[in-house]
Design a protein around this motif. Structure first.
Motif, PDB file in Angstrom:
ATOM      1  N   GLN A 182      66.184 -63.986   0.761  1.00 26.01           N
ATOM      2  CA  GLN A 182      65.351 -63.985  -0.446  1.00 26.01           C
ATOM      3  C   GLN A 182      66.166 -64.558  -1.606  1.00 26.01           C
ATOM      4  O   GLN A 182      66.527 -63.839  -2.529  1.00 26.01           O
ATOM      5  CB  GLN A 182      64.919 -62.553  -0.791  1.00 26.01           C
ATOM      6  N   PRO A 183      66.451 -65.837  -1.560  1.00 25.22           N
ATOM      7  CA  PRO A 183      67.369 -66.406  -2.559  1.00 25.22           C
ATOM      8  C   PRO A 183      66.852 -66.342  -3.999  1.00 25.22           C
ATOM      9  O   PRO A 183      67.644 -66.388  -4.942  1.00 25.22           O
ATOM     10  CB  PRO A 183      67.543 -67.852  -2.094  1.00 25.22           C
ATOM     11  N   SER A 184      65.529 -66.244  -4.145  1.00 26.29           N
ATOM     12  CA  SER A 184      65.011 -66.219  -5.514  1.00 26.29           C
ATOM     13  C   SER A 184      64.838 -64.799  -6.043  1.00 26.29           C
ATOM     14  O   SER A 184      64.426 -64.616  -7.188  1.00 26.29           O
ATOM     15  CB  SER A 184      63.674 -66.947  -5.581  1.00 26.29           C
ATOM     16  N   ALA A 185      65.129 -63.824  -5.210  1.00 22.25           N
ATOM     17  CA  ALA A 185      64.986 -62.436  -5.663  1.00 22.25           C
ATOM     18  C   ALA A 185      66.002 -62.157  -6.766  1.00 22.25           C
ATOM     19  O   ALA A 185      67.150 -62.604  -6.695  1.00 22.25           O
ATOM     20  CB  ALA A 185      65.211 -61.478  -4.500  1.00 22.25           C
ATOM     21  N   PRO A 186      65.563 -61.435  -7.791  1.00 21.96           N
ATOM     22  CA  PRO A 186      66.494 -61.197  -8.892  1.00 21.96           C
ATOM     23  C   PRO A 186      67.662 -60.302  -8.487  1.00 21.96           C
ATOM     24  O   PRO A 186      67.542 -59.466  -7.597  1.00 21.96           O
ATOM     25  CB  PRO A 186      65.621 -60.506  -9.950  1.00 21.96           C
ATOM     26  N   GLU A 200      74.575 -59.766   1.841  1.00 23.78           N
ATOM     27  CA  GLU A 200      74.456 -61.232   1.784  1.00 23.78           C
ATOM     28  C   GLU A 200      73.283 -61.727   2.615  1.00 23.78           C
ATOM     29  O   GLU A 200      72.598 -62.679   2.237  1.00 23.78           O
ATOM     30  CB  GLU A 200      75.752 -61.879   2.266  1.00 23.78           C
ATOM     31  N   ALA A 201      73.058 -61.096   3.761  1.00 21.54           N
ATOM     32  CA  ALA A 201      71.963 -61.546   4.629  1.00 21.54           C
ATOM     33  C   ALA A 201      70.620 -61.379   3.929  1.00 21.54           C
ATOM     34  O   ALA A 201      69.732 -62.235   4.031  1.00 21.54           O
ATOM     35  CB  ALA A 201      71.985 -60.765   5.940  1.00 21.54           C
ATOM     36  N   THR A 202      70.492 -60.281   3.196  1.00 16.97           N
ATOM     37  CA  THR A 202      69.251 -60.045   2.460  1.00 16.97           C
ATOM     38  C   THR A 202      69.097 -61.067   1.339  1.00 16.97           C
ATOM     39  O   THR A 202      68.019 -61.616   1.114  1.00 16.97           O
ATOM     40  CB  THR A 202      69.259 -58.622   1.873  1.00 16.97           C
ATOM     41  N   MET A 203      70.189 -61.333   0.651  1.00 11.05           N
ATOM     42  CA  MET A 203      70.125 -62.303  -0.448  1.00 11.05           C
ATOM     43  C   MET A 203      69.814 -63.696   0.087  1.00 11.05           C
ATOM     44  O   MET A 203      69.078 -64.458  -0.544  1.00 11.05           O
ATOM     45  CB  MET A 203      71.447 -62.291  -1.210  1.00 11.05           C
ATOM     46  N   ALA A 204      70.378 -64.001   1.249  1.00 10.76           N
ATOM     47  CA  ALA A 204      70.128 -65.321   1.832  1.00 10.76           C
ATOM     48  C   ALA A 204      68.667 -65.475   2.232  1.00 10.76           C
ATOM     49  O   ALA A 204      68.080 -66.554   2.115  1.00 10.76           O
ATOM     50  CB  ALA A 204      71.032 -65.531   3.039  1.00 10.76           C
ATOM     51  N   LEU A 251      61.552 -49.750  -9.780  1.00  8.63           N
ATOM     52  CA  LEU A 251      62.734 -49.274  -9.056  1.00  8.63           C
ATOM     53  C   LEU A 251      62.452 -49.268  -7.561  1.00  8.63           C
ATOM     54  O   LEU A 251      63.288 -49.657  -6.755  1.00  8.63           O
ATOM     55  CB  LEU A 251      63.123 -47.878  -9.518  1.00  8.63           C
ATOM     56  N   SER A 252      61.246 -48.839  -7.227  1.00  7.35           N
ATOM     57  CA  SER A 252      60.872 -48.827  -5.818  1.00  7.35           C
ATOM     58  C   SER A 252      60.912 -50.239  -5.245  1.00  7.35           C
ATOM     59  O   SER A 252      61.399 -50.475  -4.151  1.00  7.35           O
ATOM     60  CB  SER A 252      59.480 -48.222  -5.682  1.00  7.35           C
ATOM     61  N   GLY A 253      60.423 -51.195  -6.029  1.00  5.49           N
ATOM     62  CA  GLY A 253      60.474 -52.589  -5.607  1.00  5.49           C
ATOM     63  C   GLY A 253      61.895 -53.058  -5.436  1.00  5.49           C
ATOM     64  O   GLY A 253      62.230 -53.786  -4.503  1.00  5.49           O
ATOM     65  N   LEU A 254      62.716 -52.614  -6.327  1.00  5.32           N
ATOM     66  CA  LEU A 254      64.135 -52.937  -6.285  1.00  5.32           C
ATOM     67  C   LEU A 254      64.737 -52.461  -4.973  1.00  5.32           C
ATOM     68  O   LEU A 254      65.506 -53.163  -4.322  1.00  5.32           O
ATOM     69  CB  LEU A 254      64.775 -52.265  -7.482  1.00  5.32           C
ATOM     70  N   LEU A 255      64.327 -51.277  -4.570  1.00  6.43           N
ATOM     71  CA  LEU A 255      64.866 -50.720  -3.335  1.00  6.43           C
ATOM     72  C   LEU A 255      64.328 -51.458  -2.121  1.00  6.43           C
ATOM     73  O   LEU A 255      65.081 -51.854  -1.245  1.00  6.43           O
ATOM     74  CB  LEU A 255      64.511 -49.238  -3.225  1.00  6.43           C
ATOM     75  N   SER A 256      63.019 -51.657  -2.104  1.00  2.59           N
ATOM     76  CA  SER A 256      62.437 -52.282  -0.927  1.00  2.59           C
ATOM     77  C   SER A 256      62.928 -53.709  -0.790  1.00  2.59           C
ATOM     78  O   SER A 256      63.113 -54.217   0.308  1.00  2.59           O
ATOM     79  CB  SER A 256      60.914 -52.252  -0.997  1.00  2.59           C
ATOM     80  N   GLN A 257      63.171 -54.347  -1.925  1.00  2.00           N
ATOM     81  CA  GLN A 257      63.699 -55.699  -1.886  1.00  2.00           C
ATOM     82  C   GLN A 257      65.054 -55.713  -1.182  1.00  2.00           C
ATOM     83  O   GLN A 257      65.393 -56.641  -0.467  1.00  2.00           O
ATOM     84  CB  GLN A 257      63.857 -56.168  -3.322  1.00  2.00           C
ATOM     85  N   ALA A 258      65.795 -54.658  -1.406  1.00  2.00           N
ATOM     86  CA  ALA A 258      67.126 -54.609  -0.812  1.00  2.00           C
ATOM     87  C   ALA A 258      67.093 -54.167   0.650  1.00  2.00           C
ATOM     88  O   ALA A 258      68.086 -54.303   1.351  1.00  2.00           O
ATOM     89  CB  ALA A 258      68.013 -53.671  -1.610  1.00  2.00           C
ATOM     90  N   GLY A 282      70.481 -54.444   6.756  1.00  2.00           N
ATOM     91  CA  GLY A 282      70.861 -53.081   6.394  1.00  2.00           C
ATOM     92  C   GLY A 282      71.653 -53.077   5.105  1.00  2.00           C
ATOM     93  O   GLY A 282      71.438 -53.877   4.233  1.00  2.00           O
ATOM     94  N   GLY A 283      72.580 -52.160   5.010  1.00  2.00           N
ATOM     95  CA  GLY A 283      73.415 -52.098   3.812  1.00  2.00           C
ATOM     96  C   GLY A 283      72.715 -51.388   2.689  1.00  2.00           C
ATOM     97  O   GLY A 283      72.026 -50.395   2.910  1.00  2.00           O
ATOM     98  N   SER A 284      72.848 -51.899   1.487  1.00  2.00           N
ATOM     99  CA  SER A 284      72.360 -51.192   0.317  1.00  2.00           C
ATOM    100  C   SER A 284      70.850 -51.080   0.304  1.00  2.00           C
ATOM    101  O   SER A 284      70.140 -51.944   0.781  1.00  2.00           O
ATOM    102  CB  SER A 284      72.810 -51.930  -0.931  1.00  2.00           C
ATOM    103  N   GLY A 285      70.375 -50.030  -0.314  1.00  2.00           N
ATOM    104  CA  GLY A 285      68.962 -49.871  -0.525  1.00  2.00           C
ATOM    105  C   GLY A 285      68.203 -49.437   0.709  1.00  2.00           C
ATOM    106  O   GLY A 285      67.000 -49.334   0.674  1.00  2.00           O
TER     107      GLY A 285
END
Lengths: 154, 181
Positions: free
Chosen positions: B116-120, B110-114, A11-18, A23-26
């Protein structure tokens, strides 16, 4: 079932990934009550969301006392928007601590678009004499707060 | 495979076993696919993996699903189909369960997804209270509890196909209610 620590790590990884750019979520939000907090940190325009409160393990009783007061304020509100917020507001506690922190999940589903879910602003509706001690307890108990926006699947 | 054969208990068990294995991981998946090709009697006699999405307590639980980004839209669509289908059920308990089924996708900018496009993509199922009667596993949700709500067998398969090879991993997070609902 996997070990709880692994679950929380994920979950922590999920957050840091975001966190990333944009900005925005996470993203990490200021601890409630600190002046830098803004309504945007505690709003969920996507219609649902969560706040993760990382709490000192020895301060969980204080934190829960604050949330109990928050629940009371939510229950008693006459504000129509506040009533909608209260209806979708849950507070959940992780059954296991991780890395010396106890995690509380504030879950807003549905979240009222444009409404401010900053718990401190809700606590400010308490009797004047109670407000400062509530702030102090919350601030002292909280290590950090993270925010996550959610999009509901209909 | 005819619908009557599909409806037999032994076949349903194989299907559930495969679905769980898909969700658990590739190694188990291989074993489950082998099981699925066995004679149904053999398969039903074989030890089936436990369904991790069949919760044993009604305590609040978050099921966290990490999905391949290219499969995220299909995965979301599958949950929409499941919820819409089960909501039409004439079985009161199934319909009631559908009403409590709350699935969300984490809103990543979207910027984050762009970047890290392979991130789940991350999906959450909020089980609050958690059902101990129904699994949150898509396969029994599609094929076991009231499959007719999804139409004929091929229509059911179309719903299932949306999750094929989509899941990267899952986590189950047990929680305790502090306030609310």
């Amino acid at each position: 079932m996997r070990a709880a620590a692994a679950l929380l790590l994920a979950l922590s990884g999920l957050l840091s990934q975001a966190f990333g750019s944009g900005g925005g979520s996470g993203r990490q939000t200021p601890v409630p009550g600190v002046p830098a907090s803004s309504a945007a940190n505690y709003a969920f325009p996507s219609g649902a969301g969560m706040l993760f409160f990382y709490v000192k393990p020895d301060k969980t009783a204080d934190f829960e006392a604050v949330t109990a007061r928050l629940a009371d304020l939510l229950d008693r509100t006459d504000d129509p928007v506040g009533k909608q917020q209260a209806a979708g507001w849950r507070v959940l506690k992780s059954l296991e601590s991780t890395q010396g922190q106890t995690i509380y999940v504030f879950y807003f589903d549905p979240a009222v678009a444009g409404a401010d879910y900053d718990p401190v602003k809700w606590l400010s509706r308490a009797e004047a004499a109670d407000v400062q001690p509530l702030y102090a307890k919350l601030k002292d108990a909280t290590i950090r707060v993270e925010r996550m926006g959610l999009m509901r699947i209909r | 495979m005819t619908r009557s054969v599909w409806g037999s208990v032994s076949i349903q068990r194989v299907v559930v076993a495969v679905s769980v294995a898909v969700l658990v991981g590739a190694t188990t998946n291989v074993r489950a696919q082998q099981a699925a090709t066995q004679d149904p009697a053999q398969a039903s006699a074989a030890k089936q993996p436990e369904d991790p999405f069949k919760l044993t307590s009604d305590q609040p639980t978050l099921i966290i699903l990490q999905v391949k980004p290219e499969k995220a839209a299909d995965f979301a669509s599958m949950w929409e189909d499941i919820k819409a289908g089960l909501s039409k059920s004439q079985k009161p308990d199934v319909k009631a369960f559908a009403d409590t089924l709350k699935v969300s996708r984490v809103d990543i900018p979207e910027a984050t997804m762009a970047a890290q496009p392979s991130a789940p993509a991350i999906f959450l199922i909020r089980c609050d209270p958690a059902s101990t009667q129904f699994s949150y596993n898509p396969v029994p949700l599609i094929y076991t509890y009231d499959p007719d709500v999804f139409g004929k067998r091929e229509d059911q398969d179309k719903v299932y196909d949306k999750m094929k090879d989509a899941l990267v991993s899952y986590n189950i997070w047990k929680l305790k209610k502090v306030i609310g609902g």
